[in-house]
Scaffold this active site. Structure first.
Site, mmCIF file in Angstrom:
data_model
loop_
_atom_site.group_PDB
_atom_site.id
_atom_site.type_symbol
_atom_site.label_atom_id
_atom_site.label_comp_id
_atom_site.label_asym_id
_atom_site.label_seq_id
_atom_site.Cartn_x
_atom_site.Cartn_y
_atom_site.Cartn_z
ATOM 1 N N ASN A 210 115.534 26.649 4.582
ATOM 2 C CA ASN A 210 115.839 26.445 3.207
ATOM 3 C C ASN A 210 115.852 27.534 2.162
ATOM 4 O O ASN A 210 115.646 28.666 2.483
ATOM 5 C CB ASN A 210 114.812 25.432 2.493
ATOM 6 C CG ASN A 210 113.448 25.845 2.741
ATOM 7 O OD1 ASN A 210 113.311 26.566 1.903
ATOM 8 N ND2 ASN A 210 112.841 25.283 3.510
ATOM 9 N N ASP A 279 110.450 19.997 7.007
ATOM 10 C CA ASP A 279 109.756 18.583 7.624
ATOM 11 C C ASP A 279 110.104 18.257 9.099
ATOM 12 O O ASP A 279 109.367 17.621 9.918
ATOM 13 C CB ASP A 279 110.458 17.523 6.933
ATOM 14 C CG ASP A 279 109.940 17.465 5.403
ATOM 15 O OD1 ASP A 279 108.462 17.626 5.249
ATOM 16 O OD2 ASP A 279 110.527 17.279 4.435
ATOM 17 N N LYS A 289 121.410 31.831 23.757
ATOM 18 C CA LYS A 289 122.182 31.516 22.625
ATOM 19 C C LYS A 289 123.216 30.753 22.883
ATOM 20 O O LYS A 289 123.837 30.552 24.003
ATOM 21 C CB LYS A 289 123.077 32.984 22.180
ATOM 22 C CG LYS A 289 123.796 32.685 20.919
ATOM 23 C CD LYS A 289 124.585 33.915 20.602
ATOM 24 C CE LYS A 289 125.440 33.643 19.428
ATOM 25 N NZ LYS A 289 126.911 34.054 19.783
ATOM 26 N N PRO A 305 104.133 18.797 11.660
ATOM 27 C CA PRO A 305 102.899 18.520 10.821
ATOM 28 C C PRO A 305 103.006 18.371 9.548
ATOM 29 O O PRO A 305 103.649 19.595 9.100
ATOM 30 C CB PRO A 305 101.581 19.150 11.602
ATOM 31 C CG PRO A 305 102.511 20.588 11.975
ATOM 32 C CD PRO A 305 103.847 20.137 12.473
ATOM 33 N N ASP A 306 102.211 17.850 8.820
ATOM 34 C CA ASP A 306 102.358 17.985 7.196
ATOM 35 C C ASP A 306 101.036 18.576 6.966
ATOM 36 O O ASP A 306 99.801 18.198 6.976
ATOM 37 C CB ASP A 306 102.232 16.492 6.601
ATOM 38 C CG ASP A 306 102.678 16.726 5.067
ATOM 39 O OD1 ASP A 306 101.683 17.512 4.471
ATOM 40 O OD2 ASP A 306 103.303 15.851 4.489
ATOM 41 N N ILE A 307 101.148 19.906 6.535
ATOM 42 C CA ILE A 307 100.052 20.861 6.134
ATOM 43 C C ILE A 307 98.987 20.279 5.127
ATOM 44 O O ILE A 307 98.140 20.370 5.408
ATOM 45 C CB ILE A 307 100.462 22.330 6.405
ATOM 46 C CG1 ILE A 307 101.474 22.572 7.509
ATOM 47 C CG2 ILE A 307 99.286 23.242 6.039
ATOM 48 C CD1 ILE A 307 102.204 23.920 7.096
ATOM 49 N N PHE A 323 102.933 20.767 -4.375
ATOM 50 C CA PHE A 323 104.080 21.084 -5.049
ATOM 51 C C PHE A 323 105.127 19.747 -4.530
ATOM 52 O O PHE A 323 105.016 19.312 -3.435
ATOM 53 C CB PHE A 323 104.927 22.320 -4.952
ATOM 54 C CG PHE A 323 104.336 23.260 -5.833
ATOM 55 C CD1 PHE A 323 103.212 23.703 -5.731
ATOM 56 C CD2 PHE A 323 105.332 23.757 -6.768
ATOM 57 C CE1 PHE A 323 102.693 24.696 -6.923
ATOM 58 C CE2 PHE A 323 104.949 24.650 -7.773
ATOM 59 C CZ PHE A 323 103.613 25.219 -7.832
ATOM 60 N N LYS A 337 103.932 10.913 -4.057
ATOM 61 C CA LYS A 337 103.697 12.210 -3.111
ATOM 62 C C LYS A 337 102.310 12.286 -3.071
ATOM 63 O O LYS A 337 101.543 12.495 -2.250
ATOM 64 C CB LYS A 337 104.317 13.299 -3.348
ATOM 65 C CG LYS A 337 105.109 13.831 -2.080
ATOM 66 C CD LYS A 337 106.095 14.642 -2.487
ATOM 67 C CE LYS A 337 107.475 14.403 -1.725
ATOM 68 N NZ LYS A 337 108.439 15.338 -2.185
ATOM 69 N N LYS A 341 99.915 11.802 0.271
ATOM 70 C CA LYS A 341 99.102 13.057 0.761
ATOM 71 C C LYS A 341 97.881 12.970 0.452
ATOM 72 O O LYS A 341 96.924 13.928 0.985
ATOM 73 C CB LYS A 341 99.939 14.314 0.327
ATOM 74 C CG LYS A 341 101.449 14.162 0.910
ATOM 75 C CD LYS A 341 101.989 15.600 0.896
ATOM 76 C CE LYS A 341 103.465 15.531 0.983
ATOM 77 N NZ LYS A 341 104.141 16.365 1.976
HETATM 78 O O1 PMT Z 1 110.158 29.756 -3.314
HETATM 79 P P1 PMT Z 1 110.827 29.747 -4.654
HETATM 80 O O2 PMT Z 1 112.511 30.173 -4.547
HETATM 81 O O3 PMT Z 1 110.248 30.148 -5.722
HETATM 82 O O4 PMT Z 1 110.986 28.174 -5.088
HETATM 83 C C1 PMT Z 1 109.734 27.721 -5.457
HETATM 84 C C2 PMT Z 1 109.888 26.054 -4.781
HETATM 85 C C3 PMT Z 1 110.870 25.267 -5.278
HETATM 86 C C4 PMT Z 1 109.788 26.092 -3.170
HETATM 87 C C5 PMT Z 1 108.551 25.302 -5.133
HETATM 88 O O5 PMT Z 1 108.479 25.294 -6.529
HETATM 89 C C6 PMT Z 1 108.044 23.992 -4.552
HETATM 90 O O6 PMT Z 1 108.587 23.105 -4.826
HETATM 91 N N1 PMT Z 1 107.501 23.939 -3.449
HETATM 92 C C7 PMT Z 1 107.438 22.896 -2.406
HETATM 93 C C8 PMT Z 1 108.451 22.541 -1.808
HETATM 94 C C9 PMT Z 1 108.434 21.299 -1.027
HETATM 95 O O7 PMT Z 1 108.574 21.449 0.279
HETATM 96 O O8 PMT Z 1 108.376 20.401 -1.350
HETATM 97 P P2 PMT Z 1 108.107 18.638 -0.667
HETATM 98 O O9 PMT Z 1 108.350 17.858 -1.851
HETATM 99 O O10 PMT Z 1 108.836 18.475 0.332
HETATM 100 O O11 PMT Z 1 106.596 18.621 -0.208
HETATM 101 C C10 PMT Z 1 105.507 18.267 -0.886
HETATM 102 C C11 PMT Z 1 104.289 19.191 -0.629
HETATM 103 O O12 PMT Z 1 103.889 19.152 0.767
HETATM 104 C C12 PMT Z 1 104.284 20.721 -0.685
HETATM 105 O O13 PMT Z 1 103.272 21.239 -1.282
HETATM 106 C C13 PMT Z 1 104.801 21.127 0.626
HETATM 107 O O14 PMT Z 1 104.222 22.604 0.583
HETATM 108 C C14 PMT Z 1 103.848 20.379 1.444
HETATM 109 N N2 PMT Z 1 104.372 20.150 2.744
HETATM 110 C C15 PMT Z 1 105.392 19.598 3.052
HETATM 111 C C16 PMT Z 1 106.149 19.407 4.298
HETATM 112 C C17 PMT Z 1 105.181 19.927 5.269
HETATM 113 N N3 PMT Z 1 105.541 19.671 6.549
HETATM 114 N N4 PMT Z 1 103.758 20.249 4.943
HETATM 115 C C18 PMT Z 1 103.632 20.501 3.728
HETATM 116 O O15 PMT Z 1 102.323 21.230 3.702
#
Ligand code: PMT
Length: 413
Positions: A210, A279, A289, A305-307, A323, A337, A341
């Site tokens: 991403n 995700d 390849k 896994p969701d860390i 975030f 969320k 979580k």
């Molecule tokens: O890196 P930049 O260019 O500065 O951009 C910043 C940002 C937009 C990436 C940042 O501000 C941000 O929003 N980070 C979280 C991105 C995200 O994956 O959001 P989410 O809504 O999909 O996930 C929710 C939370 O679960 C996040 O804290 C994420 O780190 C966590 N997560 C998600 C999926 C996963 N498999 N494991 C996780 O821990």
């Protein structure tokens, strides 16, 4: 330690003889790695030319609140928003009085009023003016509003008298300003931060990923180190320098990040999950390849896994802040969320074209169980410091509400 590297410093210059020292101040701030802009009062321009400060700062100097061209380019609100900190040096008795009164009758006073970044002033005036009760009352008012007063020094004054009222030397001001970023609100704490994207391999040369640049997460790690914490930063692939004083672990995939986090989290008091973790990942990684043998192709994906959720579910979980990157219904989705979580706090940001991902600025709406706060759009560095203040506050509250035993156990581990 120098905390000024990369910081946006707005230097205000008012009309006193010490204004000649502002040239050296600007030069030294730039040598410390700061990005400097200067705002001068009309009287200051009688002592030192805007051209000198423009050449030394490398940026146009701002002087007039009513200059429509300058306001259109970067007006007082943009200047205030741009600044990580504001230093007025020299600050005359008149300027101190105006700021204490909350006046906005010239550009510099308006910027001071509009700015939510830390403000420092370096008073410079005749010793009798310095000792007048009115000056003392104005300073006390500013200090009560968290304005940092740097100096003045004592010594021979330009008027020939000797006493207090000399502006501090530029190197003392640089050190004082740098120290303002060292808040100490997380002194002695261990903070774990994730940042950047993850890459999920498709074959030896292709991956799913991403647009995360890592800026937001690196800014959070920097702010945590400035707050006095021992910081571990687990980062996906990004091209950013490691923040000063931060231990960095580089990973590639979500599985790598999960393993690194689970190992590091055992000693963490606070976990801030800023990484944009994929995700899903391809169900199978091709050993060679992939060839374009057919007109269409599809990829089977499986969940990563969701860390964040896994950390929050640990029996000895740290304070967890996640975030939420949302394109719609930002607040509702973020709150959902946070609950799904099981995290203590969630910082929601709107993402999309030019927003959130890979941008220099961002805005957050932060939610926790008993409250919420909007952090308006600003540079990611400043935003991270504001977020860290909220995290430190809620972390302390959670300690007082019973988690303290767990944290003490870690402290003594
Ligand atoms: O890196 P930049 O260019 O500065 O951009 C910043 C940002 C937009 C990436 C940042 O501000 C941000 O929003 N980070 C979280 C991105 C995200 O994956 O959001 P989410 O809504 O999909 O996930 C929710 C939370 O679960 C996040 O804290 C994420 O780190 C966590 N997560 C998600 C999926 C996963 N498999 N494991 C996780 O821990």
């Amino acid at each position: 330690m120098n905390y000024l590297n990369g910081k946006h410093i707005l230097v205000g210059v008012t009309g006193g003889i010490a204004a000649y020292k502002s040239a050296e101040l600007v030069r030294q701030l730039r040598l410390s790695g700061a990005v400097v802009r200067v705002v001068m009062t009309t009287a200051a321009a009688e002592f030192i030319t805007p051209l000198t400060l423009q050449a030394l700062s490398g940026n146009p100097v701002h002087t007039d609140l009513l200059d429509t061209a300058a306001e259109a380019a970067m007006g007082h609100i943009e200047l205030a928003r741009w600044a990580d900190a504001l230093l007025v040096a020299p600050a005359t008795a008149d300027f101190i009085a105006r700021v204490a009164e909350g006046r906005a009758n010239d550009l510099l006073a308006a910027v001071c009023l509009a700015c939510d970044a830390p403000l420092a002033i370096a008073p410079a005036m005749n010793r009798v003016m310095w000792k007048k009760p009115a000056t003392g009352e104005n300073l006390a008012k500013l200090q009560a509003g968290n304005v940092r007063v740097l100096g003045p020094a004592e010594g021979l004054q330009a008027c020939g008298e000797t006493g207090p009222g000399r502006m501090l030397e530029p190197e003392e001001l640089v050190a004082g300003l740098s120290g303002m970023f060292q808040t100490g609100v997380l002194a002695g704490r261990q903070v774990l931060v994730t940042a950047g994207p993850t890459r999920e391999a498709i074959d030896p040369v292709r991956y799913l990923s991403n647009r995360s640049s890592g800026r937001m997460g690196f800014a959070v790690a920097t702010a945590a180190a400035e707050a006095g914490a021992a910081v571990t930063l687990i980062s996906g692939p990004v091209s950013l320098a490691t923040p000063a004083g931060v231990r960095r672990i580089d990973v590639e995939s979500a599985a790598d990040m999960y393993a690194a986090v689970m190992q590091a989290v055992t000693v963490a008091d606070i976990f801030v999950s800023v990484a944009a973790v994929a995700d899903y990942r391809p169900a199978l990684v091709a050993p060679q390849k992939l060839k374009k043998e057919s007109a269409e192709s599809s990829l089977d994906l499986i969940r990563n896994p969701d860390i964040l959720a896994a950390v929050a579910a640990l029996p000895d979980a740290p304070f967890t802040a996640g975030f939420a990157a949302e394109t719609e219904a930002v607040e509702t989705n973020a709150q959902n969320k946070r609950l799904a979580k099981g995290v203590d706090m969630i910082a929601a940001n709107r993402v999309g074209a030019g927003q959130g991902f890979d941008s220099k600025e961002n805005a957050l709406h932060v939610f926790w169980e008993a409250g919420e706060q909007v952090l308006p759009v600003t540079g990611k560095g400043k935003l991270a410091r504001q977020l860290l203040d909220l995290i430190a506050e809620q972390f302390q509250n959670s300690c007082h509400q019973g988690k303290v035993i767990k944290f003490n156990a870690k402290d003594s581990a």
